[in-house]
Design a protein around this motif. Sequence first.
Motif, PDB file in Angstrom:
ATOM      1  N   HIS A  84       0.831  -1.205   0.000  1.00  0.00           N
ATOM      2  CA  HIS A  84       0.000   0.000   0.000  1.00  0.00           C
ATOM      3  C   HIS A  84       0.869   1.261   0.000  1.00  0.00           C
ATOM      4  CE1 HIS A  84      -3.916  -1.699   0.052  1.00  0.00           C
ATOM      5  NE2 HIS A  84      -3.811  -2.275   1.241  1.00  0.00           N
ATOM      6  N   TYR A  85       1.981   1.212   0.725  1.00  0.00           N
ATOM      7  CA  TYR A  85       2.895   2.357   0.711  1.00  0.00           C
ATOM      8  C   TYR A  85       3.509   2.531  -0.678  1.00  0.00           C
ATOM      9  CZ  TYR A  85       7.117   5.065   1.216  1.00  0.00           C
ATOM     10  OH  TYR A  85       8.108   6.001   1.018  1.00  0.00           O
ATOM     11  N   ILE A  86       3.954   1.431  -1.283  1.00  0.00           N
ATOM     12  CA  ILE A  86       4.566   1.489  -2.615  1.00  0.00           C
ATOM     13  C   ILE A  86       3.573   2.023  -3.643  1.00  0.00           C
ATOM     14  CG2 ILE A  86       5.516   0.075  -4.485  1.00  0.00           C
ATOM     15  CD1 ILE A  86       6.654  -1.773  -2.248  1.00  0.00           C
ATOM     16  N   ASP A  87       2.296   1.632  -3.505  1.00  0.00           N
ATOM     17  CA  ASP A  87       1.264   2.074  -4.444  1.00  0.00           C
ATOM     18  C   ASP A  87       0.795   3.502  -4.182  1.00  0.00           C
ATOM     19  OD1 ASP A  87       1.357  -0.381  -5.661  1.00  0.00           O
ATOM     20  OD2 ASP A  87      -0.374  -1.197  -4.590  1.00  0.00           O
ATOM     21  N   GLY A  88       1.243   4.114  -3.075  1.00  0.00           N
ATOM     22  CA  GLY A  88       0.868   5.480  -2.771  1.00  0.00           C
ATOM     23  C   GLY A  88      -0.449   5.627  -2.048  1.00  0.00           C
ATOM     24  N   ARG A  89      -0.986   4.546  -1.535  1.00  0.00           N
ATOM     25  CA  ARG A  89      -2.252   4.620  -0.802  1.00  0.00           C
ATOM     26  C   ARG A  89      -2.026   4.930   0.677  1.00  0.00           C
ATOM     27  NH1 ARG A  89      -5.468  -0.706  -2.385  1.00  0.00           N
ATOM     28  NH2 ARG A  89      -7.310   0.481  -1.762  1.00  0.00           N
ATOM     29  N   ILE A  90      -0.774   4.777   1.111  1.00  0.00           N
ATOM     30  CA  ILE A  90      -0.336   5.221   2.438  1.00  0.00           C
ATOM     31  C   ILE A  90       0.879   6.112   2.240  1.00  0.00           C
ATOM     32  CG2 ILE A  90       0.613   4.525   4.671  1.00  0.00           C
ATOM     33  CD1 ILE A  90      -0.814   1.880   4.388  1.00  0.00           C
ATOM     34  N   ASP A  91       0.949   7.206   2.975  1.00  0.00           N
ATOM     35  CA  ASP A  91       2.093   8.115   2.902  1.00  0.00           C
ATOM     36  C   ASP A  91       2.495   8.557   4.298  1.00  0.00           C
ATOM     37  OD1 ASP A  91       3.339   8.743   0.413  1.00  0.00           O
ATOM     38  OD2 ASP A  91       1.450   9.605  -0.281  1.00  0.00           O
ATOM     39  N   ILE A  92       3.695   9.105   4.386  1.00  0.00           N
ATOM     40  CA  ILE A  92       4.181   9.708   5.626  1.00  0.00           C
ATOM     41  C   ILE A  92       4.395  11.190   5.359  1.00  0.00           C
ATOM     42  CG2 ILE A  92       6.037   9.765   7.343  1.00  0.00           C
ATOM     43  CD1 ILE A  92       4.360   7.229   7.441  1.00  0.00           C
ATOM     44  N   GLY A  93       3.863  12.038   6.226  1.00  0.00           N
ATOM     45  CA  GLY A  93       4.049  13.476   6.115  1.00  0.00           C
ATOM     46  C   GLY A  93       4.713  14.041   7.357  1.00  0.00           C
ATOM     47  N   GLY A  94       5.283  15.218   7.240  1.00  0.00           N
ATOM     48  CA  GLY A  94       5.896  15.881   8.383  1.00  0.00           C
ATOM     49  C   GLY A  94       7.232  15.305   8.788  1.00  0.00           C
ATOM     50  N   GLY A  95       7.847  14.502   7.933  1.00  0.00           N
ATOM     51  CA  GLY A  95       9.141  13.881   8.234  1.00  0.00           C
ATOM     52  C   GLY A  95       9.385  12.723   7.291  1.00  0.00           C
ATOM     53  N   THR A  96      10.462  12.007   7.526  1.00  0.00           N
ATOM     54  CA  THR A  96      10.809  10.864   6.681  1.00  0.00           C
ATOM     55  C   THR A  96      10.286   9.565   7.294  1.00  0.00           C
ATOM     56  OG1 THR A  96      12.909  10.425   7.801  1.00  0.00           O
ATOM     57  CG2 THR A  96      12.937  12.047   6.006  1.00  0.00           C
ATOM     58  N   LEU A  97      10.380   8.504   6.524  1.00  0.00           N
ATOM     59  CA  LEU A  97      10.037   7.185   7.055  1.00  0.00           C
ATOM     60  C   LEU A  97      10.933   6.827   8.236  1.00  0.00           C
ATOM     61  CD1 LEU A  97       9.271   4.900   3.991  1.00  0.00           C
ATOM     62  CD2 LEU A  97       7.813   5.253   5.982  1.00  0.00           C
ATOM     63  N   TYR A  98      12.182   7.259   8.192  1.00  0.00           N
ATOM     64  CA  TYR A  98      13.080   7.005   9.320  1.00  0.00           C
ATOM     65  C   TYR A  98      12.554   7.708  10.575  1.00  0.00           C
ATOM     66  CZ  TYR A  98      17.175   6.863  12.310  1.00  0.00           C
ATOM     67  OH  TYR A  98      18.019   6.662  13.381  1.00  0.00           O
ATOM     68  N   ASP A  99      12.119   8.958  10.439  1.00  0.00           N
ATOM     69  CA  ASP A  99      11.579   9.690  11.594  1.00  0.00           C
ATOM     70  C   ASP A  99      10.378   8.949  12.182  1.00  0.00           C
ATOM     71  OD1 ASP A  99      13.420  11.782  11.186  1.00  0.00           O
ATOM     72  OD2 ASP A  99      12.076  12.760   9.761  1.00  0.00           O
ATOM     73  N   PHE A 100       9.531   8.437  11.299  1.00  0.00           N
ATOM     74  CA  PHE A 100       8.347   7.696  11.741  1.00  0.00           C
ATOM     75  C   PHE A 100       8.756   6.442  12.510  1.00  0.00           C
ATOM     76  CE2 PHE A 100       5.355   4.225  10.623  1.00  0.00           C
ATOM     77  CZ  PHE A 100       4.254   4.670  11.327  1.00  0.00           C
ATOM     78  N   GLY A 101       9.693   5.674  11.945  1.00  0.00           N
ATOM     79  CA  GLY A 101      10.148   4.454  12.611  1.00  0.00           C
ATOM     80  C   GLY A 101      10.841   4.731  13.924  1.00  0.00           C
ATOM     81  N   LEU A 102      11.622   5.807  13.976  1.00  0.00           N
ATOM     82  CA  LEU A 102      12.328   6.161  15.209  1.00  0.00           C
ATOM     83  C   LEU A 102      11.338   6.547  16.303  1.00  0.00           C
ATOM     84  CD1 LEU A 102      15.239   6.419  16.270  1.00  0.00           C
ATOM     85  CD2 LEU A 102      15.124   8.852  15.694  1.00  0.00           C
ATOM     86  N   ALA A 103      10.277   7.244  15.924  1.00  0.00           N
ATOM     87  CA  ALA A 103       9.252   7.611  16.910  1.00  0.00           C
ATOM     88  C   ALA A 103       8.602   6.369  17.504  1.00  0.00           C
ATOM     89  CB  ALA A 103       8.195   8.500  16.252  1.00  0.00           C
ATOM     90  N   LEU A 104       8.387   5.348  16.680  1.00  0.00           N
ATOM     91  CA  LEU A 104       7.822   4.099  17.188  1.00  0.00           C
ATOM     92  C   LEU A 104       8.822   3.382  18.089  1.00  0.00           C
ATOM     93  CD1 LEU A 104       6.010   2.662  14.031  1.00  0.00           C
ATOM     94  CD2 LEU A 104       4.991   3.833  15.997  1.00  0.00           C
TER      95      LEU A 104
END
Length: 447
Positions: A84-104
């Motif tokens: 879903h991410y590759i197809d563009g149906r899910i996106d991350i905003g306000g930072g990078t995927l790394y920022d998202f993973g680090l927050a988790l």
Amino acid sequence: MSASAEKSDGRELADSTDRLLSAARAAISELSQKLDLDMSVRLWDGKRHALGRDTKSPLEIHIHDPGVIASLLRWPALDTLLRHYIDGRIDIGGGTLYDFGLALQKRGSRGRLTASDTLRMAARLWPFVLAPGSRPIEKGTFSGDYVGHHRTRRDNKDYVQFHYDLSNDFYALFLDPEMVYSCAYYTDWTNDLATAQHDKLEMICRKLRLKPGERLLDIGCGWGGLICHAARHHGVTAHGITLSKAQIDFARDKVRRLGLENRITVALADYTEVEGTYEKIASIGMYEHIGLENIPTYMSKVRRLLSEDGLFLNHAISGRAEKPRLIRRRMRPERKAIAKYIFPGGELDDIGHTLAAMELAGFEVQDVEGWRMHYARTCRLWCERLTAEREKAIEAVGEEKYRIWVAYLAGVALAFNRGTLRLYQTLVSRSAKRPPPLPPTRADLYR
């Protein structure tokens, strides 16, 4: 269709959309109380919903289609989420995927969902069970045996070219100017990528104690960074091999450009095809390609190529050692995704098994150094650099490949950061029957 029928269908569609939005909002509210994350979710209606009680971060998960939730309920797997991410149906905003993973990652054990929490979430999301949802189509994957348990020499070439022959222009967007695609070495954590990669090449040369006139073999020479550095700054005669056509063309052009044709040769060849004797051998980021079953063959071959007083440096990503009762070949979902989309045929050894294989082949281990946090920083910088060059990357390889690679680099950076992946440089001499060609201390490495 009559006007009344159209109105009826319109009302039903609106009611269905409202039900799905209400269910999604209720689930997010439930999650926000339990997980208390400093990020938000933006649903397909464009509205933002906090995932914590005091959310301040600009980080957002964008869900563009209710079918995303419906399909994840039907096929709850990492691969579904990734597609879903590759197809563009899910996106991350306000930072990078790394920022998202680090927050988790920073969340730690706080707010883990219990079985009862999961049941409540399922009840909240029940309207999605009957909602339209499509399983994402697999695209951009390796078409053959991506696991590689029954690899042939031809498979090795196909695996390498799938990964490395993507586009030299694409790799240039996030690598350093020397196109070094392996862990950098940070003598200071604030150093930039170019400085750290130069320092890595120099450290390898110092560990091998290169001397003018010696013959150096680089197994998996990439775009020629190490062989060119060693020839220019340490006076060796170098031979590099790779199975990537794109890399070999680039490396040969670089050798000509630097005027090093009389000191450097490069060949499109498998390590099993190399002949001759070399005083020093380096294998930097290639060990992961050979397959666990081929490690004894690999070690024996390298030892035959090494001179009596030679040194061999093996630089490789390592996994954690597994308990003997576990099945070694079982692939975790994240490893399977990497094999399908990025690195077909790749298998990670653990450092204990690597050292044992070296000793069984006749080598004497002289030094082992862990570079895990160096690779965590390197992959993070690669991810940030590629994200910053989004438009150029899409132009070079398409949006699908760009998204796959951003996700890959972010995931690997996070894996090194939390310790599920490690990186070791191991230096060995050919035999314990002879004094190793090394000084009494490592002090010369750091002068």
